[in-house]
Design a protein around this motif. Structure first.
Motif, short mmCIF file in Angstrom:
data_model
loop_
_atom_site.label_atom_id
_atom_site.label_comp_id
_atom_site.label_asym_id
_atom_site.label_seq_id
_atom_site.Cartn_x
_atom_site.Cartn_y
_atom_site.Cartn_z
N THR A 92 5.13 3.95 -1.79
CA THR A 92 4.00 2.67 -2.05
C THR A 92 5.35 1.01 -1.50
OG1 THR A 92 3.10 3.62 -3.94
CG2 THR A 92 3.39 1.43 -3.81
N VAL A 93 4.38 0.46 -1.20
CA VAL A 93 5.22 -0.39 -0.18
C VAL A 93 5.28 -1.90 -1.04
CG1 VAL A 93 5.70 -1.79 1.57
CG2 VAL A 93 5.20 0.59 1.81
N HIS A 94 5.44 -2.39 -1.63
CA HIS A 94 5.71 -3.70 -2.39
C HIS A 94 5.81 -4.69 -1.11
CE1 HIS A 94 4.62 -6.60 -5.02
NE2 HIS A 94 6.79 -6.88 -5.01
N VAL A 95 4.91 -5.92 -0.70
CA VAL A 95 5.86 -6.57 -0.65
C VAL A 95 5.59 -8.22 -1.61
CG1 VAL A 95 4.59 -8.71 0.97
CG2 VAL A 95 3.95 -6.58 1.44
N PRO A 96 6.70 -8.82 -1.51
CA PRO A 96 6.87 -9.51 -2.00
C PRO A 96 6.13 -10.86 -2.33
CG PRO A 96 8.83 -8.78 -0.79
CD PRO A 96 8.44 -8.28 -0.80
N ASP A 97 5.83 -11.43 -3.74
CA ASP A 97 4.86 -12.48 -3.38
C ASP A 97 5.29 -13.49 -3.79
OD1 ASP A 97 2.45 -14.04 -3.94
OD2 ASP A 97 2.20 -13.46 -6.36
N LEU A 98 5.68 -14.22 -2.88
CA LEU A 98 7.17 -15.59 -3.01
C LEU A 98 6.39 -16.67 -3.63
CD1 LEU A 98 9.09 -15.40 0.27
CD2 LEU A 98 9.85 -14.41 -2.14
N VAL A 99 7.09 -17.33 -4.82
CA VAL A 99 6.19 -18.74 -5.29
C VAL A 99 7.49 -19.81 -6.34
CG1 VAL A 99 4.94 -19.24 -7.04
CG2 VAL A 99 4.59 -16.65 -6.93
N VAL A 100 6.50 -21.00 -5.05
CA VAL A 100 7.80 -22.07 -5.00
C VAL A 100 8.05 -22.10 -6.57
CG1 VAL A 100 8.13 -24.49 -4.88
CG2 VAL A 100 6.92 -23.02 -3.14
N GLY B 297 1.08 -0.51 0.12
CA GLY B 297 0.27 0.52 0.12
C GLY B 297 1.05 1.02 -0.17
N THR B 298 -0.01 2.53 0.27
CA THR B 298 1.15 4.48 0.37
C THR B 298 1.09 4.03 1.90
OG1 THR B 298 0.03 4.69 -1.78
CG2 THR B 298 0.81 6.04 -1.00
N TYR B 299 1.95 4.48 1.57
CA TYR B 299 2.27 4.88 3.38
C TYR B 299 3.09 6.14 3.17
CZ TYR B 299 1.77 -0.13 5.15
OH TYR B 299 0.33 -1.19 4.43
N TYR B 300 3.89 6.20 4.54
CA TYR B 300 4.75 8.04 4.20
C TYR B 300 6.05 7.57 4.70
CZ TYR B 300 0.45 9.83 2.00
OH TYR B 300 -0.69 10.28 0.88
N LEU B 301 6.73 8.29 4.89
CA LEU B 301 7.98 8.49 4.64
C LEU B 301 8.10 10.92 5.82
CD1 LEU B 301 10.23 6.76 3.15
CD2 LEU B 301 9.58 6.29 5.13
N ILE B 302 8.22 10.34 7.23
CA ILE B 302 8.14 12.09 7.70
C ILE B 302 9.71 12.40 8.21
CG2 ILE B 302 7.12 13.08 9.08
CD1 ILE B 302 5.07 11.63 8.84
N VAL B 303 9.83 13.07 8.24
CA VAL B 303 11.58 13.81 8.05
C VAL B 303 11.66 14.77 9.26
CG1 VAL B 303 13.91 14.40 8.33
CG2 VAL B 303 12.30 12.70 6.60
N TRP B 304 11.88 15.14 10.08
CA TRP B 304 11.29 16.63 11.34
C TRP B 304 12.24 17.12 12.52
CZ3 TRP B 304 6.63 16.01 15.04
CH2 TRP B 304 6.58 17.66 15.53
#
Length: 161
Positions: free
Chosen positions: A143-151, A114-121
């Motif tokens: 955008t965070v991608h979770v690898p889809d592992l396939v055997v 999904g879409t997330y945010y990095l915040i710098v302060w």
């Protein structure tokens, strides 16, 4: 003849103070996150570089030590529920109009895609007396991608003797 005293509206007081301090030649730093390098997509479990630039857009050097904190968030507004990913300590003075760049390796774990945010302060604790503390924070979407592992294949174990 009666005299009337005129008072400025409450919202004008900060503006008037700024005008008077500007006319008096007040000198103060103003730290801002001037850039966060765009990071389009990252994969969980894989490190990536988070790079940001801080600029002193004030008219005096920032002399006091301060920290830059960086966070992971589900939205572009910082709150206490955001995950603190780390910090960078600054003990060197930063002159007016000067900049510095920070690069940190970050790995995000256990997330849904999904879409997330990095915040710098920068100077989150307010150690530096600045002309404006409201511009010390910046967010960038990632955008965070979770690898889809396939055997791909299974090799049978050799028989046990």
């Amino acid at each position: 003849m009666s005299q009337k005293l005129l008072y400025p509206a409450p919202g004008l007081i900060p503006v008037l103070l700024w005008v008077f301090s500007s006319l008096a030649g007040a000198q103060s730093p103003d730290l801002v996150i001037s850039a966060i390098d765009p990071i389009a997509t990252v994969s969980t479990q894989q490190p990536f570089n988070l790079r940001w630039t801080v600029q002193n857009q004030g008219n005096a050097a920032a002399q006091t030590a301060w920290y830059d904190y960086y966070y992971f968030s589900t939205d572009d507004q910082w709150d206490a529920g955001d995950t603190n990913l780390g910090y960078e300590y600054h003990s060197q003075a930063l002159g007016a109009a000067a900049t510095y760049v920070v690069i940190k390796s970050v790995t995000l774990n256990n997330l849904a895609s999904g879409t997330y945010y990095l915040i710098v302060w920068t100077d989150q604790s307010g150690n530096v007396t600045e002309s404006n503390n409201d511009n010390n924070r910046r967010a960038v979407a990632v955008t965070v991608h979770v690898p889809d592992l396939v055997v791909a294949s299974i090799d049978p174990l050799p028989p046990v003797p």
